[in-house]
Design a protein around this motif. Structure first.
Motif, PDB file in Angstrom:
ATOM      1  N   MET A  47       0.669  -1.245  -0.110  1.00  0.00           N
ATOM      2  CA  MET A  47       0.043  -0.068  -0.053  1.00  0.00           C
ATOM      3  C   MET A  47       0.814   1.254  -0.171  1.00  0.00           C
ATOM      4  SD  MET A  47      -2.867   1.208   2.653  1.00  0.00           S
ATOM      5  CE  MET A  47      -4.327   0.535   2.095  1.00  0.00           C
ATOM      6  N   LYS A  48       0.528   2.298  -0.679  1.00  0.00           N
ATOM      7  CA  LYS A  48       1.223   3.614  -0.601  1.00  0.00           C
ATOM      8  C   LYS A  48       0.689   4.522   0.566  1.00  0.00           C
ATOM      9  CE  LYS A  48       1.964   4.287  -5.478  1.00  0.00           C
ATOM     10  NZ  LYS A  48       1.709   3.019  -6.114  1.00  0.00           N
ATOM     11  N   TYR A  49       1.784   4.895   1.276  1.00  0.00           N
ATOM     12  CA  TYR A  49       1.514   5.749   2.667  1.00  0.00           C
ATOM     13  C   TYR A  49       1.857   7.083   2.298  1.00  0.00           C
ATOM     14  CZ  TYR A  49       0.145   1.630   5.294  1.00  0.00           C
ATOM     15  OH  TYR A  49      -0.619   0.416   5.881  1.00  0.00           O
ATOM     16  N   MET A  50       1.523   8.421   2.755  1.00  0.00           N
ATOM     17  CA  MET A  50       1.959   9.452   2.574  1.00  0.00           C
ATOM     18  C   MET A  50       2.305   9.949   3.999  1.00  0.00           C
ATOM     19  SD  MET A  50       0.113  13.121   1.108  1.00  0.00           S
ATOM     20  CE  MET A  50       1.280  14.328   0.259  1.00  0.00           C
ATOM     21  N   LEU A  51       3.577  10.296   4.292  1.00  0.00           N
ATOM     22  CA  LEU A  51       3.943  10.753   5.585  1.00  0.00           C
ATOM     23  C   LEU A  51       4.067  12.345   5.384  1.00  0.00           C
ATOM     24  CD1 LEU A  51       4.617   7.708   5.466  1.00  0.00           C
ATOM     25  CD2 LEU A  51       6.916   8.084   6.657  1.00  0.00           C
ATOM     26  N   LEU A  52       3.520  12.913   6.223  1.00  0.00           N
ATOM     27  CA  LEU A  52       3.470  14.451   6.254  1.00  0.00           C
ATOM     28  C   LEU A  52       4.214  14.726   7.577  1.00  0.00           C
ATOM     29  CD1 LEU A  52      -0.394  14.382   5.723  1.00  0.00           C
ATOM     30  CD2 LEU A  52       1.093  15.345   4.174  1.00  0.00           C
ATOM     31  N   MET A  53       5.306  15.887   7.044  1.00  0.00           N
ATOM     32  CA  MET A  53       6.074  16.102   8.354  1.00  0.00           C
ATOM     33  C   MET A  53       5.769  17.656   8.668  1.00  0.00           C
ATOM     34  SD  MET A  53       8.653  14.068   7.821  1.00  0.00           S
ATOM     35  CE  MET A  53       7.686  12.757   6.943  1.00  0.00           C
ATOM     36  N   TYR A  54       5.014  17.661   9.977  1.00  0.00           N
ATOM     37  CA  TYR A  54       4.762  19.052  10.570  1.00  0.00           C
ATOM     38  C   TYR A  54       5.803  19.240  11.736  1.00  0.00           C
ATOM     39  CZ  TYR A  54       0.160  18.199   8.852  1.00  0.00           C
ATOM     40  OH  TYR A  54      -0.987  17.918   7.977  1.00  0.00           O
ATOM     41  N   GLY A  55       6.049  20.540  11.838  1.00  0.00           N
ATOM     42  CA  GLY A  55       7.024  21.122  12.739  1.00  0.00           C
ATOM     43  C   GLY A  55       6.817  22.813  12.802  1.00  0.00           C
ATOM     44  N   ALA A  56       7.559  23.401  13.613  1.00  0.00           N
ATOM     45  CA  ALA A  56       7.674  24.661  13.935  1.00  0.00           C
ATOM     46  C   ALA A  56       8.633  25.297  13.112  1.00  0.00           C
ATOM     47  CB  ALA A  56       7.662  25.101  15.257  1.00  0.00           C
ATOM     48  N   GLU A  57       8.643  26.020  12.117  1.00  0.00           N
ATOM     49  CA  GLU A  57       9.799  26.762  11.331  1.00  0.00           C
ATOM     50  C   GLU A  57      11.010  27.195  12.103  1.00  0.00           C
ATOM     51  OE1 GLU A  57       8.075  28.875   8.057  1.00  0.00           O
ATOM     52  OE2 GLU A  57       7.286  27.150   6.902  1.00  0.00           O
ATOM     53  N   GLY A  58      10.366  27.971  13.210  1.00  0.00           N
ATOM     54  CA  GLY A  58      11.561  28.442  13.892  1.00  0.00           C
ATOM     55  C   GLY A  58      12.295  27.759  14.691  1.00  0.00           C
ATOM     56  N   ARG A  59      11.987  26.309  14.927  1.00  0.00           N
ATOM     57  CA  ARG A  59      12.650  25.528  15.915  1.00  0.00           C
ATOM     58  C   ARG A  59      14.045  24.876  15.112  1.00  0.00           C
ATOM     59  NH1 ARG A  59       8.433  21.407  17.986  1.00  0.00           N
ATOM     60  NH2 ARG A  59       7.659  23.264  18.754  1.00  0.00           N
ATOM     61  N   TRP A  60      13.975  25.223  13.667  1.00  0.00           N
ATOM     62  CA  TRP A  60      15.108  24.843  12.795  1.00  0.00           C
ATOM     63  C   TRP A  60      16.290  26.268  12.853  1.00  0.00           C
ATOM     64  CZ3 TRP A  60      16.059  19.677  11.884  1.00  0.00           C
ATOM     65  CH2 TRP A  60      14.766  18.541  12.159  1.00  0.00           C
ATOM     66  N   THR A  61      17.437  25.761  12.665  1.00  0.00           N
ATOM     67  CA  THR A  61      18.471  26.953  12.113  1.00  0.00           C
ATOM     68  C   THR A  61      18.777  26.624  10.768  1.00  0.00           C
ATOM     69  OG1 THR A  61      20.553  25.714  12.643  1.00  0.00           O
ATOM     70  CG2 THR A  61      19.678  27.189  14.273  1.00  0.00           C
ATOM     71  N   GLU A  62      19.182  27.469  10.137  1.00  0.00           N
ATOM     72  CA  GLU A  62      19.105  27.263   8.501  1.00  0.00           C
ATOM     73  C   GLU A  62      20.385  25.822   8.219  1.00  0.00           C
ATOM     74  OE1 GLU A  62      18.257  28.129   5.638  1.00  0.00           O
ATOM     75  OE2 GLU A  62      16.829  28.859   6.794  1.00  0.00           O
ATOM     76  N   SER A  63      21.279  26.001   9.059  1.00  0.00           N
ATOM     77  CA  SER A  63      22.392  24.912   9.002  1.00  0.00           C
ATOM     78  C   SER A  63      21.548  23.550   9.313  1.00  0.00           C
ATOM     79  CB  SER A  63      23.491  25.134   9.825  1.00  0.00           C
ATOM     80  OG  SER A  63      23.387  25.160  11.115  1.00  0.00           O
ATOM     81  N   GLU A  64      20.932  23.633  10.398  1.00  0.00           N
ATOM     82  CA  GLU A  64      20.112  22.288  10.841  1.00  0.00           C
ATOM     83  C   GLU A  64      19.113  21.991   9.736  1.00  0.00           C
ATOM     84  OE1 GLU A  64      20.022  22.851  15.544  1.00  0.00           O
ATOM     85  OE2 GLU A  64      18.501  23.571  14.347  1.00  0.00           O
TER      86      GLU A  64
END
Length: 255
Positions: free
Chosen positions: A1-18
C-alpha cells in the motif's frame, strides 16, 4: 500500500544549517528506500510565508495569503512510500530527521481510477517551463457525508478529469486522495522514545483529504488550478511551492 508521511513542525525550531543537514540526511534515506523499491516521491516545501489558500463559495473564488491553518507547527514536507503495512510506515517515520522536533502524520493513499501515471519530479527531468507546486486539498468530511456518496463520487471523477487535463498540458506530476482522517497515525520521537497516537495531526473541522503536485509558471497560475478542484467549494486548497533540493545533493557526503 502507498502511504503519505506528512512532516509537521515549527519553522522557527530549525536553524538554516540544521534544516540543510536535515534535508541532506533525508535525501540519503530516500536513496536507501529507492534501492529497496519502497520510495515513490518526497520533497520539502517552501516556508509557509509563501502559501496562499483558495476557497470557492457561491461561484466566487476567494484567495488569501498564508497557509490553511494558523498553527504553531506547519506542514514542512512529505514522503510517499510503497510499504507492506502501517507498522513499517511507523518504523520508517521514526527514522526521519524531522520526527525529533516535530510530528509525522501517516495517511494511506486512496486508489482512484482515472488518474494519469505519476510523472517524474520536475527536478528529475526537463518538464516545460515553471516550477513545482503542491496543492493540499482540505476537506470538511462531515459536509461530504451530508452531501451523499453520489456527490463525492462525482467530485472524485471531476478531480480525476482535472489531472488528465493537466497531464495533457504537461503540468501534471502526481495526485491522490487520502483515506479518511480517522485512519491517520501520528509519530513523534522525544529523548529517543517513540510516541504514537491515533488520529490526524490537527483536530480541525477541515482535514487534509488529498494532494496534487503540478507545474505552474507562477503561484497565481497554481491558485487558478486550485480553484478548479471540486473540494475548494466545500473546503480549501493550500498552494505551496516545493523546495528545490537538487543543489543540496552535492553537499551530501558520498555513501
Amino acid at each position: 500500500m502507498k502511504y503519505m508521511l506528512l512532516m509537521y513542525g515549527a519553522e522557527g525550531r530549525w536553524t538554516e544549517s540544521e534544516r540543510t543537514a536535515c534535508m541532506v540526511e533525508s535525501m540519503q534515506i530516500c536513496d536507501q528506500l529507492a534501492a529497496q523499491g519502497k520510495y515513490v516521491a518526497s520533497s520539502p516545501l517552501e516556508s509557509v510565508t509563501t502559501a496562499v489558500t483558495v476557497r470557492v463559495r457561491n461561484g466566487k473564488t476567494l484567495v488569501t495569503d498564508g497557509p490553511f491553518a494558523e498553527t504553531t507547527e506547519q506542514l514542512g514536507g512529505y514522503y510517499i512510500l510503497e510499504l507492506e503495512h502501517l507498522d513499517e510506515a511507523i518504523a520508517l517515520a521514526s527514522m526521519l530527521p524531522p520526527v525529533t522536533k516535530g510530528t509525522v502524520e501517516i495517511r494511506p493513499l486512496f486508489p482512484l481510477d482515472g488518474l494519469p501515471p505519476r510523472q517524474a519530479h520536475p527536478a528529475e527531468t526537463k518538464m516545460g517551463a515553471g516550477r513545482p507546486f503542491m496543492l493540499l486539498c482540505y476537506d470538511d468530511e462531515s459536509a461530504w457525508r451530508a452531501a451523499g456518496p453520489n456527490a463525492r463520487q462525482e467530485a472524485m471523477a471531476e478531480a480525476a478529469a482535472l489531472t488528465r487535463e493537466l497531464d495533457d498540458a504537461g503540468r501534471y506530476v502526481s495526485a491522490s486522495p487520502l483515506h479518511p482522517a480517522e485512519t491517520a497515525t501520528c509519530v513523534r520521537v522525544r529523548d529517543g522514545k517513540r510516541l504514537t497516537t491515533d488520529g490526524p495531526f490537527a483536530e480541525t473541522r477541515e482535514v487534509l483529504g488529498g494532494y496534487y503536485v503540478i507545474v505552474a509558471e507562477t503561484r497565481e497560475e497554481a491558485a487558478r488550478v486550485a480553484a478548479r478542484h471540486p473540494g475548494a467549494q466545500l473546503g480549501a486548497v493550500e498552494v505551496r511551492p516545493l523546495f528545490e533540493v537538487s543543489r543540496l545533493r552535492k553537499s551530501a557526503p558520498a555513501s
